[in-house]
Write a protein that holds these residues in place. Sequence first.
Motif: not given
Length: 158
Positions: A39-60, A65-72
């Motif tokens: 993951f990368k996130r825009d901060s003042l037009n500069i993309f930096r590595d980031t941690v997303m706060p509450k990631v939920t992901a699954y294969a349709l 796969i992931y449920r409600r956890q901070p991930l980069s």
Amino acid sequence: MKSIYQILLTCFIFAGIVACENETKVCDQTLRNDLHTHFKRDSLNIFRDTVMPKVTAYALGRDTIYRRQPLSDMYFQLSPIADSSRFYVKVDSAAVADTITFRYSRVKHFISPGCGFGTYFNLDTVIATMHTIDSVSINNKSVTSSNDTHLLLYFFVK
């Protein structure tokens, strides 16, 4: 004399179980070649590595796969029997979810007589719904190891 044979037989059986267990671990590690996403996130037009706060992901159509956890980083397991895989991704509980579709070709490769064959993937296309994802960048199209970063997902700060 009978007890010596029993002891030897027990030792051979135990050694065989340990050897099979070790081979299974090696096969599992060798067969894993998930698509690594960072993951990368825009901060003042500069993309930096980031941690997303509450990631939920699954294969349709499959398990979470992931449920409600901070991930980069996320690791997606591509289907070895299909030429595409689709995933639901939500990076924050307040964000709109995205769907990511990976299209790829599959290449079988021989690992060992004990492990059999594995599958490598050649990533062709990535399609995302772009609700919270701003853009997608393919770093490495060849998915042969989970150690490489194959994909970058860019997000804008809102």
